[in-house]
Design an enzyme around this catalytic site. Structure first.
Site, PDB file in Angstrom:
ATOM      1  N   SER A 278       0.845  -1.186   0.000  1.00 32.85           N
ATOM      2  CA  SER A 278       0.000   0.000   0.000  1.00 32.85           C
ATOM      3  C   SER A 278       0.892   1.253   0.000  1.00 32.85           C
ATOM      4  O   SER A 278       1.556   1.516  -0.998  1.00 32.85           O
ATOM      5  CB  SER A 278      -0.969  -0.042   1.179  1.00 32.85           C
ATOM      6  OG  SER A 278      -2.037   0.840   0.998  1.00 32.85           O
TER       7      SER A 278
ATOM      8  N   HIS B 175      -4.621  -1.703  -4.209  1.00 32.28           N
ATOM      9  CA  HIS B 175      -6.016  -2.064  -3.911  1.00 32.28           C
ATOM     10  C   HIS B 175      -6.906  -1.763  -5.123  1.00 32.28           C
ATOM     11  O   HIS B 175      -8.000  -1.223  -5.002  1.00 32.28           O
ATOM     12  CB  HIS B 175      -6.517  -1.311  -2.681  1.00 32.28           C
ATOM     13  CG  HIS B 175      -5.589  -1.377  -1.506  1.00 32.28           C
ATOM     14  ND1 HIS B 175      -5.213  -2.577  -0.929  1.00 32.28           N
ATOM     15  CD2 HIS B 175      -4.942  -0.399  -0.813  1.00 32.28           C
ATOM     16  CE1 HIS B 175      -4.380  -2.323   0.076  1.00 32.28           C
ATOM     17  NE2 HIS B 175      -4.201  -1.023   0.163  1.00 32.28           N
TER      18      HIS B 175
END
Length: 245
Positions: A136, A172
């Site tokens: 991330s 994501h």
């Protein structure tokens, strides 16, 4: 006489995913397994960096739990709040085999790293063959930029990441609660971000130097994508598996 072959610069940038219900606490993910294997040493010295969550003690403890009792890796960490926990940050990081950066706020991470000149040290580590990686925020940071919810619950572009890799990055990418895919394509189309790579959850990008050499995934149906103006091309990520319990 033993000749040591220098390791090439490597980055493994991933989209982590929440562990399924019932997963044993502290179980290692296939993506972290893969990152450790890239170090190519019998017992990798892994440094967890949790700047993006403000060096939350619970986050640090959970990462140590992941490597507790491991025979192929030993854990350490670098924290910058309220001050570095090691006296010589540069020497410490250069002595590691893998630096693994947590998710959280990529905007805060970049600001704090630059204040501590950690951006320069990370580049030196990368060039010296220490494997860099993370999920991330720990993925976006190595690229030119990407999309982030660091500023609010909405997604905004970040365009001033470290740029070790001359591409943008979306993590994501298959999330259903935010329009990540649509926004990333638009930002690349209009030139806010350069062409780059996106990853669904449980998927990672392995770069050697600045070349993408492979995409891998631990989730069925997940993939990585090359995104350029008007183009969203699946890469056909290779499936990897979690180690048996």
């Amino acid at each position: 006489m033993i000749t040591t072959v220098p390791r090439p610069p490597q980055i493994f940038a991933v989209s982590p995913t929440a562990r399924p219900a019932g997963t044993p606490p502290g179980r290692r993910s296939a993506l972290l397994d893969h990152a450790i294997s890239l170090a190519d040493v019998p017992k990798a010295k892994v440094c967890f960096v949790t700047t993006a969550v403000g060096d939350d003690p619970a986050a640090i403890a959970s990462l140590y739990a992941v490597l507790a009792g491991a025979d192929d890796a030993e854990a350490s960490h670098l924290q910058l709040f309220p001050q570095p926990n090691v006296r010589d940050v540069r020497s410490f990081l250069l002595s590691r085999d893998l630096i693994w950066v947590s998710g959280g706020s990529v905007v805060n991470l970049l600001a704090v790293w630059r204040a501590h000149r950690l951006d320069e040290i990370m580049r030196e580590c990368w060039e010296a063959g220490v494997v860099l990686g993370g999920g991330s925020a720990g993925s976006i940071c190595w690229h030119v930029g990407g999309t982030t919810d660091s500023f609010s619950d909405d997604l905004d572009p970040v365009t001033d990441a470290l740029a070790f890799l001359p591409y943008s990055n979306s993590v994501h990418h298959d999330a259903t609660d935010q329009p990540r895919r649509v926004l990333f394509q638009r930002l690349v189309d209009d030139g806010t971000l350069p062409p780059g790579y996106a990853t669904d959850d449980a998927t990672g990008l392995h770069y050697v130097g600045t070349d993408l050499v492979e995409a891998v995934t631990a989730a069925p149906g997940a993939d990585a994508y090359h995104v350029s103006p008007g183009v969203h091309r699946p890469l056909g990520a290779r499936r990897i598996a979690d180690r048996p319990i």
